[in-house]
Design a protein around this motif. Sequence first.
Motif, PDB file in Angstrom:
ATOM      1  N   LEU A  88      41.518   5.323  -2.605  1.00  0.00           N
ATOM      2  CA  LEU A  88      41.818   3.913  -2.826  1.00  0.00           C
ATOM      3  C   LEU A  88      42.815   3.365  -1.806  1.00  0.00           C
ATOM      4  O   LEU A  88      42.972   2.154  -1.683  1.00  0.00           O
ATOM      5  N   ARG A  89      43.472   4.271  -1.099  1.00  0.00           N
ATOM      6  CA  ARG A  89      44.462   3.852  -0.106  1.00  0.00           C
ATOM      7  C   ARG A  89      43.787   3.539   1.220  1.00  0.00           C
ATOM      8  O   ARG A  89      42.755   4.100   1.555  1.00  0.00           O
ATOM      9  N   VAL A  90      44.437   2.651   1.971  1.00  0.00           N
ATOM     10  CA  VAL A  90      43.928   2.344   3.312  1.00  0.00           C
ATOM     11  C   VAL A  90      44.371   3.442   4.265  1.00  0.00           C
ATOM     12  O   VAL A  90      45.373   4.123   4.035  1.00  0.00           O
ATOM     13  N   HIS A  91      43.624   3.596   5.325  1.00  0.00           N
ATOM     14  CA  HIS A  91      43.983   4.568   6.359  1.00  0.00           C
ATOM     15  C   HIS A  91      45.241   4.077   7.073  1.00  0.00           C
ATOM     16  O   HIS A  91      45.419   2.869   7.263  1.00  0.00           O
ATOM     17  N   PRO A  92      46.148   4.975   7.477  1.00  0.00           N
ATOM     18  CA  PRO A  92      47.374   4.542   8.167  1.00  0.00           C
ATOM     19  C   PRO A  92      47.124   3.729   9.442  1.00  0.00           C
ATOM     20  O   PRO A  92      47.962   2.907   9.837  1.00  0.00           O
ATOM     21  N   ASP A  93      45.984   3.911  10.094  1.00  0.00           N
ATOM     22  CA  ASP A  93      45.673   3.128  11.298  1.00  0.00           C
ATOM     23  C   ASP A  93      45.413   1.663  10.985  1.00  0.00           C
ATOM     24  O   ASP A  93      45.474   0.814  11.880  1.00  0.00           O
ATOM     25  N   PHE A  94      45.147   1.345   9.725  1.00  0.00           N
ATOM     26  CA  PHE A  94      44.908  -0.051   9.366  1.00  0.00           C
ATOM     27  C   PHE A  94      46.167  -0.894   9.549  1.00  0.00           C
ATOM     28  O   PHE A  94      46.077  -2.098   9.816  1.00  0.00           O
ATOM     29  N   GLU A  95      47.333  -0.269   9.441  1.00  0.00           N
ATOM     30  CA  GLU A  95      48.589  -1.005   9.600  1.00  0.00           C
ATOM     31  C   GLU A  95      48.681  -1.653  10.983  1.00  0.00           C
ATOM     32  O   GLU A  95      49.262  -2.723  11.131  1.00  0.00           O
ATOM     33  N   ILE A  96      48.118  -1.018  11.986  1.00  0.00           N
ATOM     34  CA  ILE A  96      48.124  -1.580  13.338  1.00  0.00           C
ATOM     35  C   ILE A  96      47.290  -2.867  13.370  1.00  0.00           C
ATOM     36  O   ILE A  96      47.701  -3.880  13.936  1.00  0.00           O
ATOM     37  N   TYR A  97      46.123  -2.838  12.719  1.00  0.00           N
ATOM     38  CA  TYR A  97      45.268  -4.019  12.689  1.00  0.00           C
ATOM     39  C   TYR A  97      45.911  -5.125  11.848  1.00  0.00           C
ATOM     40  O   TYR A  97      45.772  -6.311  12.160  1.00  0.00           O
ATOM     41  N   SER A  98      46.626  -4.734  10.811  1.00  0.00           N
ATOM     42  CA  SER A  98      47.350  -5.712  10.005  1.00  0.00           C
ATOM     43  C   SER A  98      48.435  -6.384  10.840  1.00  0.00           C
ATOM     44  O   SER A  98      48.621  -7.608  10.778  1.00  0.00           O
ATOM     45  N   GLU A  99      49.131  -5.597  11.656  1.00  0.00           N
ATOM     46  CA  GLU A  99      50.153  -6.151  12.537  1.00  0.00           C
ATOM     47  C   GLU A  99      49.532  -7.082  13.579  1.00  0.00           C
ATOM     48  O   GLU A  99      50.096  -8.130  13.906  1.00  0.00           O
ATOM     49  N   ILE A 100      48.359  -6.722  14.089  1.00  0.00           N
ATOM     50  CA  ILE A 100      47.669  -7.577  15.059  1.00  0.00           C
ATOM     51  C   ILE A 100      47.352  -8.928  14.433  1.00  0.00           C
ATOM     52  O   ILE A 100      47.562  -9.979  15.047  1.00  0.00           O
ATOM     53  N   LEU A 125      32.651  -5.464  10.945  1.00  0.00           N
ATOM     54  CA  LEU A 125      32.648  -4.063  11.352  1.00  0.00           C
ATOM     55  C   LEU A 125      33.243  -3.141  10.281  1.00  0.00           C
ATOM     56  O   LEU A 125      32.943  -1.952  10.259  1.00  0.00           O
ATOM     57  N   ASN A 126      34.084  -3.687   9.410  1.00  0.00           N
ATOM     58  CA  ASN A 126      34.782  -2.889   8.401  1.00  0.00           C
ATOM     59  C   ASN A 126      34.686  -3.554   7.036  1.00  0.00           C
ATOM     60  O   ASN A 126      35.674  -4.078   6.516  1.00  0.00           O
ATOM     61  N   PRO A 127      33.507  -3.537   6.402  1.00  0.00           N
ATOM     62  CA  PRO A 127      33.353  -4.255   5.126  1.00  0.00           C
ATOM     63  C   PRO A 127      34.210  -3.689   3.993  1.00  0.00           C
ATOM     64  O   PRO A 127      34.591  -4.431   3.079  1.00  0.00           O
ATOM     65  N   GLU A 128      34.553  -2.413   4.045  1.00  0.00           N
ATOM     66  CA  GLU A 128      35.359  -1.848   2.964  1.00  0.00           C
ATOM     67  C   GLU A 128      36.825  -2.299   3.029  1.00  0.00           C
ATOM     68  O   GLU A 128      37.555  -2.177   2.056  1.00  0.00           O
ATOM     69  N   TYR A 129      37.248  -2.846   4.163  1.00  0.00           N
ATOM     70  CA  TYR A 129      38.618  -3.348   4.323  1.00  0.00           C
ATOM     71  C   TYR A 129      38.691  -4.869   4.180  1.00  0.00           C
ATOM     72  O   TYR A 129      39.704  -5.463   4.531  1.00  0.00           O
ATOM     73  N   LYS A 130      37.663  -5.480   3.662  1.00  0.00           N
ATOM     74  CA  LYS A 130      37.598  -6.941   3.612  1.00  0.00           C
ATOM     75  C   LYS A 130      38.788  -7.535   2.857  1.00  0.00           C
ATOM     76  O   LYS A 130      39.411  -8.492   3.305  1.00  0.00           O
ATOM     77  N   ARG A 131      39.120  -6.960   1.721  1.00  0.00           N
ATOM     78  CA  ARG A 131      40.221  -7.481   0.913  1.00  0.00           C
ATOM     79  C   ARG A 131      41.557  -7.335   1.651  1.00  0.00           C
ATOM     80  O   ARG A 131      42.371  -8.260   1.679  1.00  0.00           O
ATOM     81  N   GLU A 132      41.781  -6.191   2.254  1.00  0.00           N
ATOM     82  CA  GLU A 132      43.037  -5.947   2.964  1.00  0.00           C
ATOM     83  C   GLU A 132      43.161  -6.839   4.205  1.00  0.00           C
ATOM     84  O   GLU A 132      44.248  -7.313   4.533  1.00  0.00           O
ATOM     85  N   ILE A 133      42.038  -7.065   4.886  1.00  0.00           N
ATOM     86  CA  ILE A 133      42.052  -7.958   6.056  1.00  0.00           C
ATOM     87  C   ILE A 133      42.399  -9.375   5.614  1.00  0.00           C
ATOM     88  O   ILE A 133      43.213 -10.059   6.262  1.00  0.00           O
ATOM     89  N   ASN A 134      41.808  -9.829   4.527  1.00  0.00           N
ATOM     90  CA  ASN A 134      42.122 -11.169   4.014  1.00  0.00           C
ATOM     91  C   ASN A 134      43.581 -11.270   3.584  1.00  0.00           C
ATOM     92  O   ASN A 134      44.224 -12.303   3.797  1.00  0.00           O
ATOM     93  N   ASP A 135      44.119 -10.210   2.975  1.00  0.00           N
ATOM     94  CA  ASP A 135      45.529 -10.225   2.578  1.00  0.00           C
ATOM     95  C   ASP A 135      46.439 -10.317   3.808  1.00  0.00           C
ATOM     96  O   ASP A 135      47.413 -11.070   3.802  1.00  0.00           O
TER      97      ASP A 135
END
Length: 146
Positions: A88-100, A125-135
């Motif tokens: 249920l957790r995001v991958h640690p590399d997602f934090e970089i995209y969140s910062e971008i 490209l990353n449909p499973e991260y849709k909610r986190e990207i929107n946040d």
Amino acid sequence: MDIVLLLKSIAGLVAILGILLLLYFYVWKSNKETKKKPVTKTTRVEVKHDFASLLKIIKDKKSTAKDLGEALDLLIKYHGVIPKKLGLRVHPDFEIYSEILLRLCRHKNANKDIVVKFDRELEKLNPEYKREINDSLTKGLNSRGI
């Protein structure tokens, strides 16, 4: 005879000093002329495709909207896929995209077209991260000063 020798020595040293000064100014002037070559200003800068250089362009406050768009297009093209979630957790590399996303929203030269295009392509490209990207996008837009 000692005074004559002394005067001849001083005259010889003054002559040598004069020759050295002439050589110094001649060399200095020729170096100055070679440095005054016309500078041709290139408007096209070669963009590297590695993640660090693209991130540097996005973080740079002086980047133009065109530079941002090109950097984000290359980022999506070469580094757009985020590794799978860890349960249920995001991958640690997602934090970089969140910062971008946060930096992109705060950038003074970013416009809505650039932000929306990057958001849509990243979600595609990353449909499973849709909610986190929107946040992350919401946090970035809320952090902008009005």
